[in-house]
Design an enzyme around this catalytic site. Sequence first.
Site, mmCIF file in Angstrom:
data_model
loop_
_atom_site.group_PDB
_atom_site.id
_atom_site.type_symbol
_atom_site.label_atom_id
_atom_site.label_comp_id
_atom_site.label_asym_id
_atom_site.label_seq_id
_atom_site.Cartn_x
_atom_site.Cartn_y
_atom_site.Cartn_z
ATOM 1 N N VAL A 106 31.491 19.438 -1.299
ATOM 2 C CA VAL A 106 30.347 20.071 -0.841
ATOM 3 C C VAL A 106 29.654 19.304 0.148
ATOM 4 O O VAL A 106 28.550 20.027 0.501
ATOM 5 C CB VAL A 106 29.599 20.222 -2.177
ATOM 6 N N GLY B 121 28.678 12.714 4.456
ATOM 7 C CA GLY B 121 27.947 11.847 5.235
ATOM 8 C C GLY B 121 28.591 10.623 6.057
ATOM 9 O O GLY B 121 29.965 10.953 5.986
ATOM 10 N N PHE C 246 29.150 7.547 5.588
ATOM 11 C CA PHE C 246 29.650 6.484 4.740
ATOM 12 C C PHE C 246 30.202 7.294 3.500
ATOM 13 O O PHE C 246 30.739 6.368 2.708
ATOM 14 C CB PHE C 246 28.575 5.568 4.379
ATOM 15 N N GLY C 247 30.300 8.343 3.387
ATOM 16 C CA GLY C 247 30.905 8.989 1.899
ATOM 17 C C GLY C 247 30.922 10.458 1.764
ATOM 18 O O GLY C 247 30.436 11.125 2.945
ATOM 19 N N LYS D 40 29.455 11.441 -5.831
ATOM 20 C CA LYS D 40 29.374 10.897 -4.469
ATOM 21 C C LYS D 40 30.456 9.957 -4.704
ATOM 22 O O LYS D 40 30.498 8.750 -5.362
ATOM 23 C CB LYS D 40 28.142 10.228 -4.342
ATOM 24 N N ASP E 185 14.445 6.849 3.029
ATOM 25 C CA ASP E 185 15.210 7.939 3.831
ATOM 26 C C ASP E 185 14.638 9.415 3.325
ATOM 27 O O ASP E 185 15.493 10.274 3.119
ATOM 28 C CB ASP E 185 16.668 7.821 3.721
ATOM 29 N N GLU F 24 -17.194 -3.544 -10.958
ATOM 30 C CA GLU F 24 -16.393 -4.701 -10.303
ATOM 31 C C GLU F 24 -15.270 -4.177 -10.176
ATOM 32 O O GLU F 24 -14.616 -4.634 -8.985
ATOM 33 C CB GLU F 24 -16.729 -6.118 -11.190
ATOM 34 N N ASP G 232 -29.483 -6.451 -1.771
ATOM 35 C CA ASP G 232 -28.941 -7.134 -2.863
ATOM 36 C C ASP G 232 -28.522 -8.457 -2.698
ATOM 37 O O ASP G 232 -28.357 -9.418 -3.620
ATOM 38 C CB ASP G 232 -27.766 -6.339 -3.767
ATOM 39 N N ASP H 81 -33.325 -13.791 11.756
ATOM 40 C CA ASP H 81 -33.479 -14.374 10.600
ATOM 41 C C ASP H 81 -32.419 -14.869 9.870
ATOM 42 O O ASP H 81 -32.397 -15.388 8.802
ATOM 43 C CB ASP H 81 -33.968 -13.103 9.546
#
Length: 576
Positions: free
Chosen positions: A129, A132, A134-135, A155, A251, A488, A519, A553
Amino acid sequence: MGLCHGKPIEVPSSNAENSVVPGNSEHAANSDATKPSNFPFYSPSPLPSGFKNSPANSSVTSTPLRFFKRPFPPPSPAKHIKALLARRHGAVKPNEATIPEGSECEVGLDKSFGFSKHFLQKFELGEEVGRGHFGYTCLAKAKKGELKGHELAVKVIPKAKMTTTIAIEDARREVKILHAITGHKNLVQFYDAYEDDDNVYIVMELCKGGELLDRILSRGGKYSEEDAKVVMVQILSAVAFCHLQGVVHRDLKPENFLFSSKEGESQLKAIDFGLSDYVKPDERLNDIVGSAYYVAPEVLHRAYGTEADMWSIGVIAYILLCGSRPFWARTESGIFRSVLKAEPSFEEAPWPSLSSEAKDFVKRLLNKDYRKRPTAVQALSHPWLSNSHDVKNLLDISICKHIKAYICSSSLRKLALRALAKTLTVVHLAYFQDQFTLLGPNKSGVISLQNLKTALLRNSTGAMKDSRVVDYVNVVSSLQYRKLNFEEFCAAALSVYQMEGLENWEEHAHSAYENFEKDGNRSIMIEELASELGLSPSVPVHVVLQDWIRHADGKLSFTGFVRLLHGFSSRPLHKP
């Protein structure tokens, strides 16, 4: 210097216009139609119908294209990149590649994976179905065991194609990652891996709903905002989980997301982890993998982490909302140049009619500075998505990196970060409150660094150990520091670069400086500042720091304050 800055090499023009960077991309593996490609380095070509100037012979199975008004000049990292990828998988002779990438000699390669060898006894292999480079992927039916009678996707990776140690390791790592992260509702379910003398078989759930890409095309090339939100939440949920485990997909594209069924509300599943890898929060990867239209700029520069996935998600979001690619060109070189240099358009239809939140969401993901992009967890808390989903909150692993940097900072920088934290908006505070709650503050409303490790292990998988994320957090949690209250914690966990990526950053910075003036600002000698920043005595501090301090300053100037927020780097000082 990144690969893309090498000597330009002319690349012949090609009509193939999609994925230049191949992976084990059997994306049709779980969908209903076979989509073969005549080119080993390419996915199917762009959408033809309904798009101006679209070539008549283009396939309708690929991402909608975007045409630019003027062509790009022809420079080209493409040939370098294609050669590197071919070399990675043994597709060319060693002397044809420009960048060495491991052993290319097939002789003596160990192609034994230690998987069960009883595949044909347990499964009946059906029709192919998807295919690619590589397989390929086939339908299958279980003949025995717990899955007996179930239809599955398998796969198949031929061992004959594993002509390098890297190709073998890619297949081994894919199985390992799938096994570790399976179980998340938006990740394809992995069942088992098998092998025989000829192939490796990866058995997974069968997703019958087809690719996200097909759904986009069936809707005329784009989604409504509301429907796009549903898709983005599922994508981000899957990716946030992977990133927490220290797994970067590498990917992400519409072809690699499948719907579990043909029903309109079926779940979306991320597939194809053939190019995935492990990465720690402070680690950078350097091999170029992915698909051209979705590859992040820093990948082309060969220094990237999980942020590269967020860029790819930004490209997908852009396509979902407007039906065209943000970066497009007719050649591989043009694609890469566009990704590196061009800015996506938000002026053409339908962008003017979309919400400002949607545009902001996409723009932030497509920031070329990876440090300014949101993480997957942060993206889920973006105003565009925050009220449209009910996803389990996950720990954002990036906060560990920021907290570590905060603890190792000078006292002056801590004061500056606390001043900046006071300018956080309600949206930002909601994200930090979620993260703080996940860390389990005690009755006094404070956390220790040990809480980081405890919270992390609640969602730990085998992948988290393989990626050494656990080791990284162990180091952070072992640092000696007082307990953090929420105020913090916000200062420690925030990213200055991400805030700098906001449109109203200047307002945040000036407001923070005003807080700092009240501050924390005080008269300070340049020598004291140099000591505070840990500068070497050999550094010409008066030259470097003269604009950090006001002459009137002796207090920290606004310029010095902003630089202090980022943390000091002595790298520029080493120039002759």
